[in-house]
Design an enzyme around this catalytic site. Structure first.
Site, PDB file in Angstrom:
ATOM      1  N   LEU A   9      -3.199  16.080   3.894  1.00 37.97           N
ATOM      2  CA  LEU A   9      -3.728  15.222   4.964  1.00 37.97           C
ATOM      3  C   LEU A   9      -2.996  13.874   4.952  1.00 37.97           C
ATOM      4  O   LEU A   9      -3.128  13.094   4.004  1.00 37.97           O
ATOM      5  CB  LEU A   9      -5.229  15.009   4.770  1.00 37.97           C
ATOM      6  CG  LEU A   9      -6.063  16.299   4.679  1.00 37.97           C
ATOM      7  CD1 LEU A   9      -7.550  15.959   4.606  1.00 37.97           C
ATOM      8  CD2 LEU A   9      -5.770  17.212   5.860  1.00 37.97           C
ATOM      9  N   ARG A  16      -6.548  -0.082   5.395  1.00 40.78           N
ATOM     10  CA  ARG A  16      -6.746  -0.935   4.227  1.00 40.78           C
ATOM     11  C   ARG A  16      -5.426  -1.391   3.596  1.00 40.78           C
ATOM     12  O   ARG A  16      -5.402  -2.283   2.754  1.00 40.78           O
ATOM     13  CB  ARG A  16      -7.636  -0.200   3.194  1.00 40.78           C
ATOM     14  CG  ARG A  16      -9.079  -0.072   3.668  1.00 40.78           C
ATOM     15  CD  ARG A  16      -9.873   0.923   2.826  1.00 40.78           C
ATOM     16  NE  ARG A  16      -9.598   2.318   3.211  1.00 40.78           N
ATOM     17  CZ  ARG A  16     -10.226   3.378   2.694  1.00 40.78           C
ATOM     18  NH1 ARG A  16     -11.146   3.217   1.754  1.00 40.78           N
ATOM     19  NH2 ARG A  16      -9.938   4.599   3.095  1.00 40.78           N
ATOM     20  N   GLN A  72      -2.308  15.591  14.263  1.00 36.81           N
ATOM     21  CA  GLN A  72      -3.695  15.272  14.593  1.00 36.81           C
ATOM     22  C   GLN A  72      -3.619  14.169  15.655  1.00 36.81           C
ATOM     23  O   GLN A  72      -3.095  13.082  15.387  1.00 36.81           O
ATOM     24  CB  GLN A  72      -4.438  14.771  13.346  1.00 36.81           C
ATOM     25  CG  GLN A  72      -5.895  14.478  13.604  1.00 36.81           C
ATOM     26  CD  GLN A  72      -6.568  13.755  12.425  1.00 36.81           C
ATOM     27  OE1 GLN A  72      -5.887  13.143  11.598  1.00 36.81           O
ATOM     28  NE2 GLN A  72      -7.884  13.815  12.375  1.00 36.81           N
ATOM     29  N   GLY A 138     -16.167   9.167  -2.317  1.00 38.37           N
ATOM     30  CA  GLY A 138     -17.354   9.932  -1.958  1.00 38.37           C
ATOM     31  C   GLY A 138     -18.031  10.422  -3.230  1.00 38.37           C
ATOM     32  O   GLY A 138     -17.378  10.942  -4.133  1.00 38.37           O
ATOM     33  N   TYR A 367      37.755 -11.123  -6.472  1.00 38.57           N
ATOM     34  CA  TYR A 367      37.182 -10.323  -5.386  1.00 38.57           C
ATOM     35  C   TYR A 367      38.208  -9.301  -4.925  1.00 38.57           C
ATOM     36  O   TYR A 367      39.290  -9.678  -4.455  1.00 38.57           O
ATOM     37  CB  TYR A 367      36.766 -11.202  -4.191  1.00 38.57           C
ATOM     38  CG  TYR A 367      36.397 -10.349  -3.000  1.00 38.57           C
ATOM     39  CD1 TYR A 367      35.340  -9.442  -3.081  1.00 38.57           C
ATOM     40  CD2 TYR A 367      37.128 -10.395  -1.813  1.00 38.57           C
ATOM     41  CE1 TYR A 367      35.021  -8.610  -2.015  1.00 38.57           C
ATOM     42  CE2 TYR A 367      36.809  -9.577  -0.739  1.00 38.57           C
ATOM     43  CZ  TYR A 367      35.756  -8.677  -0.845  1.00 38.57           C
ATOM     44  OH  TYR A 367      35.447  -7.848   0.193  1.00 38.57           O
ATOM     45  N   ASN A 378      46.852  -4.613 -14.502  1.00 39.66           N
ATOM     46  CA  ASN A 378      46.033  -5.754 -14.900  1.00 39.66           C
ATOM     47  C   ASN A 378      45.953  -6.731 -13.733  1.00 39.66           C
ATOM     48  O   ASN A 378      46.969  -7.190 -13.226  1.00 39.66           O
ATOM     49  CB  ASN A 378      46.657  -6.430 -16.118  1.00 39.66           C
ATOM     50  CG  ASN A 378      45.669  -7.399 -16.738  1.00 39.66           C
ATOM     51  OD1 ASN A 378      44.780  -7.000 -17.476  1.00 39.66           O
ATOM     52  ND2 ASN A 378      45.806  -8.672 -16.400  1.00 39.66           N
TER      53      ASN A 378
HETATM   54  C1  UD1 Z   1     -11.770  10.635   1.021  1.00 37.98           C
HETATM   55  C2  UD1 Z   1     -13.025  11.479   0.932  1.00 37.98           C
HETATM   56  C3  UD1 Z   1     -13.836  11.016  -0.271  1.00 37.98           C
HETATM   57  C4  UD1 Z   1     -13.010  11.127  -1.529  1.00 37.98           C
HETATM   58  C5  UD1 Z   1     -11.688  10.383  -1.396  1.00 37.98           C
HETATM   59  C6  UD1 Z   1     -10.777  10.734  -2.539  1.00 37.98           C
HETATM   60  C7  UD1 Z   1     -13.562  12.063   3.235  1.00 37.98           C
HETATM   61  C8  UD1 Z   1     -14.446  11.823   4.397  1.00 37.98           C
HETATM   62  N1  UD1 Z   1     -13.789  11.327   2.150  1.00 37.98           N
HETATM   63  O1  UD1 Z   1     -12.193   9.292   1.243  1.00 37.98           O
HETATM   64  O2  UD1 Z   1     -14.992  11.830  -0.409  1.00 37.98           O
HETATM   65  O3  UD1 Z   1     -13.715  10.612  -2.644  1.00 37.98           O
HETATM   66  O4  UD1 Z   1     -11.007  10.766  -0.164  1.00 37.98           O
HETATM   67  O5  UD1 Z   1      -9.590   9.997  -2.529  1.00 37.98           O
HETATM   68  O6  UD1 Z   1     -12.721  12.941   3.291  1.00 37.98           O
HETATM   69  N2  UD1 Z   1      -6.686  11.429   7.041  1.00 37.98           N
HETATM   70  C9  UD1 Z   1      -6.185  12.119   8.101  1.00 37.98           C
HETATM   71  N3  UD1 Z   1      -6.822  12.035   9.301  1.00 37.98           N
HETATM   72  C10 UD1 Z   1      -7.953  11.318   9.487  1.00 37.98           C
HETATM   73  C11 UD1 Z   1      -8.467  10.595   8.385  1.00 37.98           C
HETATM   74  C12 UD1 Z   1      -7.822  10.672   7.161  1.00 37.98           C
HETATM   75  O7  UD1 Z   1      -5.158  12.804   7.984  1.00 37.98           O
HETATM   76  O8  UD1 Z   1      -8.468  11.291  10.595  1.00 37.98           O
HETATM   77  C13 UD1 Z   1      -5.977  11.486   5.741  1.00 37.98           C
HETATM   78  C14 UD1 Z   1      -5.520  10.125   5.240  1.00 37.98           C
HETATM   79  O9  UD1 Z   1      -4.165   9.901   5.580  1.00 37.98           O
HETATM   80  C15 UD1 Z   1      -5.679  10.261   3.724  1.00 37.98           C
HETATM   81  C16 UD1 Z   1      -6.747  11.318   3.559  1.00 37.98           C
HETATM   82  O10 UD1 Z   1      -6.888  11.968   4.791  1.00 37.98           O
HETATM   83  O11 UD1 Z   1      -4.503  10.718   3.117  1.00 37.98           O
HETATM   84  C17 UD1 Z   1      -8.076  10.714   3.109  1.00 37.98           C
HETATM   85  O12 UD1 Z   1      -8.495   9.786   4.075  1.00 37.98           O
HETATM   86  P1  UD1 Z   1      -9.136   8.384   3.681  1.00 37.98           P
HETATM   87  O13 UD1 Z   1      -9.540   7.701   4.919  1.00 37.98           O
HETATM   88  O14 UD1 Z   1      -8.249   7.654   2.752  1.00 37.98           O
HETATM   89  O15 UD1 Z   1     -10.436   8.883   2.920  1.00 37.98           O
HETATM   90  P2  UD1 Z   1     -11.235   8.117   1.783  1.00 37.98           P
HETATM   91  O16 UD1 Z   1     -12.095   7.090   2.394  1.00 37.98           O
HETATM   92  O17 UD1 Z   1     -10.334   7.691   0.703  1.00 37.98           O
HETATM   93 CA    CA Z   2      -8.198   7.547   0.509  1.00 33.99          CA
END
Ligand code: UD1
Ligand code: CA
Length: 464
Positions: A9, A16, A72, A138, A367, A378
Site C-alpha cells: 500500500l 504527516r 487508487q 491501531g 585542475y 608527472n
Molecule cells: C495503519 C493501520 C494501523 C496500523 C499501522 C501500522 C489502517 C486504517 N490503520 O495506520 O492499524 O497500526 O498502519 O503501521 O490501516 N494508504 C494507501 N491509501 C490510502 C491510505 C493509506 O495506499 O487511502 C497507504 C499509505 O501510503 C501507507 C499505508 O497505506 O503506506 C498505511 O496508511 P497510514 O495512513 O500510514 O496508516 P496508519 O495511520 O499508519
Molecule cells: Ca503509517
C-alpha cells in the site's frame, strides 16, 4: 502452495511528512521507501507484487521491473487501497498486504506470517507487536476468547476509547488473507469512523462476524515493523536500516571502524578486507573491491573502485578508480574521471571528465578538466587545464612519461607528445612534439643594483 500475491500500500497522502515529495519516495539509505517492502516481498518468494499508488504517477520509474502498479484514485483508506488492486488478485493465491511505510519488514517476517496463516487455516492473519509507545498505531482489541475482535484506530480521535488506548499490542501493518475470501469481505467494509475512511483492519470484523477464523501472528522484533509517518520516524528507521547494512558488510569481511560515523547506502558493494574509516559516506551505486582503505572524511557517490585503492579526505562523484590508485587527501574527482592503476591524485587536486594513465602522478594543487593523460607522467604542482574558451570545452592530450613543469597552463585544445617536458610557469598554447621541451614564458633577466638605485631615488625625493 501457490506463491502469494503481495500488495504494497503506497498511495495515501503522507500528510504527516509535511513534504512536497510523496512519502513513498523519501529515501532510506539511498533507496526510495517504497522499494524496501517490495524487495522484501520479492525475496520472500512473492508470485506477483502489486503496488498501490496514487493517481499522480508519483511512483512511475521508482518500481523495480516486474512489479505491477495499481492506481487508487482517491486516498479513501487502506481498505479502499486494497480494493484498487482487486483486478490483480484473482485466483486462489494467498494475499499478503504490507503497508508501504513499513520499510524494515524482512523477507523472513513475511514468510513467517504466510506460513502461520496457511497452517492455521484462518481467513485472515494479522501481524501484531507489543510496543512500549504505541502512539499512532491501531490497537489490537481481543475478545473474551483471546481472539482478535477488531482493531481500534488512533490516528484521529474518536475511533478508540480510553481502555483501548491503553492497549500496547498494535497492528503491525502486515496481513495475510485467503485469496478467495478477501475481496467479498472488503466490499462490506464501511467508512463509518473518525476519518470517514475504509479501514483495511475492519475486514477482520467482517470475517469474525462470518465465523471465519482470524489469527494473530505476534512479531517479537518491534523494529521490523516500525511505521514511518513523519520525519522523526524516518530518521529512526534510517538508522536501523543503516545498522543492518553495516552488519551485512562486516559479516562479509569489511572493517567499518566506527559504524555510527559511517553512512553506507543499501546498493553499495564492498570487497573483503576493505577498511572504512570514520566520517565516510558511500552512496548510491558505489562499489569498492578488496583491501581498499577509504576515509576518514571521504564521500564517494556512484563510483567504482577496484582493489587496494586508497582514498583519504576526498570527494568522488561518478568516477572509476583502478587497482592500487591513491587519492587525496583533499582530492575532488568529478563525473567521467578514470584514474588508472597505481596512479596518484593528491592534495587539492580537482579532476573532471579526464583519464589519468597508469602510474601517473598528479600530486598537488591542480585542475585537470577534459584531459587525457598517458601513463607514468608527472603533472607539476599548480598545473591547470584551460579547457573552456568561454563558449566550448576542449580536450588536453598529454602523452606518456611526460615531465610537466610546475605552474603550467595547458590551453586546450592542445597536445603534448610522449616523453615531452614543459618548463615551469609555461602557458602551453601550441602542441609540444614528443621528446621536446615546451617553454612558453619570458626568459629571466636580472637588473643589477636595483635596490641601491631605488633607495637613492627615494632619498632625492625627500630632499627635493
Ligand atoms: C495503519 C493501520 C494501523 C496500523 C499501522 C501500522 C489502517 C486504517 N490503520 O495506520 O492499524 O497500526 O498502519 O503501521 O490501516 N494508504 C494507501 N491509501 C490510502 C491510505 C493509506 O495506499 O487511502 C497507504 C499509505 O501510503 C501507507 C499505508 O497505506 O503506506 C498505511 O496508511 P497510514 O495512513 O500510514 O496508516 P496508519 O495511520 O499508519
Ligand atoms: Ca503509517
Amino acid at each position: 502452495m501457490t506463491a502469494p500475491t503481495v500488495v504494497v500500500l503506497a498511495a495515501g497522502e503522507g500528510t504527516r511528512m509535511r513534504s512536497a515529495v510523496p512519502k513513498m519516495l523519501h529515501e532510506i539509505c539511498g533507496r526510495p521507501m517504497v522499494q524496501w517492502p517490495i524487495r522484501a516481498a520479492i525475496e520472500a518468494g512473492a508470485g506477483r507484487v502489486v503496488v498501490v499508488g496514487g493517481p499522480g504517477g508519483e511512483l512511475d520509474g521508482a518500481l523495480p521491473d516486474g512489479v505491477e502498479l495499481a492506481v487508487q484514485r482517491e486516498p479513501r483508506g487502506t481498505g479502499d487501497a486494497v480494493l484498487a488492486a482487486a483486478e490483480r488478485l484473482e485466483g486462489d493465491a494467498p494475499v499478503l498486504v504490507v503497508n508501504g511505510d513499513t520499510p524494515l519488514v524482512t523477507p523472513q517476517l513475511l514468510a513467517a506470517v504466510l506460513q502461520a496463516h496457511t497452517s492455521s487455516g484462518a481467513a485472515a492473519t494479522i501481524a501484531t507487536v507489543e510496543l512500549d509507545d504505541p502512539t499512532g498505531y491501531g490497537r489490537v482489541v481481543r475478545g473474551p476468547d483471546g481472539g482478535v475482535e477488531h482493531i481500534a484506530e488512533t490516528k484521529s480521535p474518536g475511533d478508540a476509547d480510553e481502555a483501548e488506548l491503553r492497549i500496547r499490542e498494535v497492528n503491525a501493518g502486515v496481513y495475510a488473507f485467503d485469496g478467495t475470501r478477501l475481496l467479498p469481505a472488503l466490499q462490506r467494509v464501511q467508512p463509518d469512523n473518525a476519518q470517514g475512511e475504509y479501514y483495511l483492519p475492519d475486514v477482520l470484523q467482517v470475517f469474525r462476524g462470518d465465523d471465519h477464523g482470524v489469527a494473530a501472528f505476534p512479531v517479537d522484533d518491534p523494529q521490523a515493523v516500525l511505521g514511518v509517518n513523519d520525519r522523526v520516524d524516518l530518521a529512526r528507521v534510517r538508522a536501523l536500516a543503516q545498522r543492518r547494512i553495516h552488519e551485512a558488510h562486516m559479516r562479509a569481511g569489511v572493517t567499518i571502524v566506527d559504524p555510527d560515523a559511517t553512512t553506507i547506502d543499501a546498493n553499495v558493494q564492498l570487497g573483503r578486507d576493505t577498511v572504512i574509516e570514520p566520517a565516510s559516506f558511500l552512496r548510491g551505486s558505489t562499489r569498492a573491491g578488496e583491501r581498499c582503505r577509504i576515509g576518514p572524511l571521504t564521500t564517494i557517490i556512484d563510483s567504482a573502485l577496484n582493489d587496494q585503492v586508497t582514498v583519504t579526505h576526498s570527494y568522488l562523484l561518478e568516477c572509476e578508480v583502478h587497482d592500487g590508485a591513491k587519492l587525496g587527501p583533499f582530492a575532488y574527482l568529478r563525473p567521467g574521471t578514470v584514474v588508472r592503476a597505481n596512479a596518484k591524485v593528491g592534495t587539492f587536486v580537482e579532476v573532471k571528465n579526464s583519464d589519468i594513465g597508469e602510474g601517473t602522478k598528479v600530486p598537488h594543487l591542480t585542475y585537470l578538466g577534459d584531459a587525457d593523460v598517458g601513463g607514468q607522467t608527472n603533472i607539476g604542482a599548480g598545473t591547470i587545464t584551460a579547457n573552456y574558451d568561454g563558449f566550448r570545452k576542449h580536450r588536453t592530450r598529454i602523452g606518456e612519461r611526460v615531465h610537466g613543469g610546475v605552474d603550467t597552463s595547458f590551453v586546450a585544445p592542445v597536445e603534448v607528445g610522449d616523453d615531452a617536458w614543459t618548463a615551469a610557469g609555461s602557458a602551453i598554447v601550441d602542441d609540444v612534439p614528443p621528446g621536446a621541451l615546451g617553454v612558453a614564458r619570458e626568459r629571466q633577466r636580472n637588473v643589477e643594483g636595483y635596490d641601491a638605485r631605488k633607495r637613492s631615488e627615494e632619498e632625492e625625493r625627500r630632499k627635493g
